[in-house]
Scaffold this active site. Structure first.
Site, short mmCIF file in Angstrom:
data_model
loop_
_atom_site.label_atom_id
_atom_site.label_comp_id
_atom_site.label_asym_id
_atom_site.label_seq_id
_atom_site.Cartn_x
_atom_site.Cartn_y
_atom_site.Cartn_z
N PRO A 248 -4.15 -11.15 10.95
CA PRO A 248 -4.57 -10.83 12.36
C PRO A 248 -4.67 -9.39 12.43
O PRO A 248 -3.72 -8.60 12.02
CB PRO A 248 -3.37 -11.38 13.31
CG PRO A 248 -2.35 -11.58 12.32
CD PRO A 248 -2.84 -11.87 10.79
N LYS B 285 -14.27 2.27 15.28
CA LYS B 285 -13.26 1.62 15.19
C LYS B 285 -12.60 1.40 16.74
O LYS B 285 -12.02 0.46 17.14
CB LYS B 285 -12.25 1.97 14.35
CG LYS B 285 -11.16 1.29 13.81
CD LYS B 285 -10.49 1.88 12.65
CE LYS B 285 -11.29 1.38 11.29
NZ LYS B 285 -10.58 1.92 10.14
N ASN C 88 0.64 -1.27 -0.11
CA ASN C 88 -0.02 -0.04 0.05
C ASN C 88 0.74 1.07 -0.10
O ASN C 88 2.21 1.12 0.03
CB ASN C 88 -0.91 -0.02 1.23
CG ASN C 88 -0.26 -0.32 2.55
OD1 ASN C 88 0.52 0.94 2.84
ND2 ASN C 88 -0.29 -1.15 3.25
#
Ligand code: C5P
Length: 400
Positions: free
Chosen positions: A303, A337, A208
């Site tokens: 994870p 979040k 990214n």
């Protein structure tokens, strides 16, 4: 902590030079030896005799002073200190530094040195806000120079705004922090940063656009506040800061292992842009183009390192800070979040393409805590980091 440290103090020509006398006095009280250099203009504001009397050493003034060249060349003078402090740093002196000019003793020392440099700018508000000064500041920051202030307030010239030199106490605090006597000394911080690379085969990977700049700045600011920092970084495009324990990783799984290995910690700051998925069944050999079949890739979930650490019953740091890079509904998504991942704070930002934030030098963040949201102005990533670390230090002083 400061006993026997050596500081080379460069005094520039500004009215704030009178405050520098107090800095010398306080440094000497703490056992620091102060070697002073004054620019020609500085002599208009404080006398070399006052400086010498307080520092207990003669003041260096001229570049071609033969006696001092014989005793201590200017190159040696520039290297024999543990830290160089420029206070006040005038617009002119900063311009010389930013452009690498060396036409008097002060600028020559600053160009010749390999010692850390800290500057305390002081000037009229218009001079500070001028694009030329702002360009020079950005350059100096990029060159690794620590910039203290300036503060806002009434100025000697009758105007109001940013441009006042920081107070002697603030300079002393920054110096103490630099030498490891900071507000977070004795605390261990784990910081994740950069992107992760998820291999497809030995040659190809999925990545990214994270540069690692914000994580870098946070690690440096935590270090400057006296914390010992374990910096777990993916393959970032900026080199890691000095003075932190660097653990280089490639994949999300590596990062998870490195973070677990770095615990326990008092502070966890998770600034890495971890890949949400990795390739299922990474190939050991390069996938060949056979002209017929286009390969398809399937993914498995990585994870969530932040959530794992934040929800851990055994080794949860006292303060866990996550990041949320969003392209829409920033506050709402960040607040959700924070709850979902179980962290204490979320630093949220809008990384939509038009913002220039991803891979850029500035960031515009919203801090989401249990007390609500706080919108910060758009700031250089270093400033965001310093503010965040100030908040972290405040949190620990309140909960102590
Ligand atoms: O869910 P999202 O990727 O937006 O969450 C961002 C936050 O979670 C960041 O603090 C990031 O470092 C962390 N994270 C993580 N492990 C992942 C994914 C995200 O630690 N696998």
């Amino acid at each position: 902590m400061l006993t026997n440290k050596r500081i080379l103090l460069i005094i520039g020509g500004g009215i704030a030079a009178y405050k520098t006398l107090e800095v010398i006095r306080r440094l000497r009280e703490q056992g620091v030896s102060v070697t002073s250099v004054m620019t020609k203009a500085a002599e208009q504001f404080v006398t070399p005799m006052s400086v010498a009397a307080l520092a207990g050493e003669t003041v260096h003034q001229a570049l071609f002073d033969l006696t001092s060249e014989a005793e201590m060349g200017h190159i040696q003078l520039s290297r024999s200190a543990d830290l160089i402090l420029v206070a006040p740093a005038t617009a002119d002196l900063m311009a010389k530094m930013a452009h690498g000019q060396a036409n008097d003793l002060a600028s020559t020392l600053l160009l010749a040195t390999d010692t850390p440099v800290m500057i305390a700018p002081a000037m009229n508000v218009r001079m500070w806000e001028h694009p030329a000064t702002q360009r020079n500041i950005a350059q100096l920051r990029g060159d690794g120079i620590r910039i203290l202030g300036p503060n806002s307030g009434d100025m000697a010239c009758g105007e109001f705004g940013p441009g006042r030199m920081v107070e002697p106490a603030e300079i002393l605090e920054a110096i103490s922090t630099h030498f490891g006597a900071g507000v977070l000394s004795g605390r261990h911080a784990v910081v994740t940063s950069g992107p992760t690379h998820e291999p497809i085969d030995p040659v190809r990977y999925i990545a990214n656009r994270s540069s690692g700049a914000q994580g870098n700045a946070i690690a440096a600011a935590l270090r400057d506040a006296g914390a010992s920092v374990t910096f777990v970084t993916g393959p970032a495009s900026v080199p890691p800061p000095e003075g932190v324990a660097v653990v280089r990783v490639e994949t999300a799984l590596d990062m998870e292992a490195a973070v677990k290995n770095a615990l326990p910690a008092d502070i966890g700051v998770f600034a890495a842009a971890v890949a949400d998925w990795r390739v299922d069944g990474t190939q050991d050999q390069k996938i060949k183009k056979d002209g017929e079949k286009i390969p398809s890739i399937s993914f498995v979930e990585n994870p969530d390192i932040l959530a794992e650490v934040a929800k851990s019953k055994v080794q949860r740091p006292a303060l866990v800070v996550g990041f949320a890079a969003e392209t829409q509904n920033v506050i709402e998504n960040a607040a959700k979040k924070r709850m979902r991942k179980g962290c204490d704070w979320i630093v949220a930002n809008d990384v939509s393409p038009g913002t220039g934030i991803m891979g850029g030098v500035e960031n515009s963040v919203i801090l989401v805590t249990e007390n609500g949201t706080e919108e910060w102005p758009r700031l250089p990533k270093q400033e965001v980091a310093i503010r965040l670390v100030e908040r972290i230090a405040q949190h620990f002083s309140e909960t102590a």
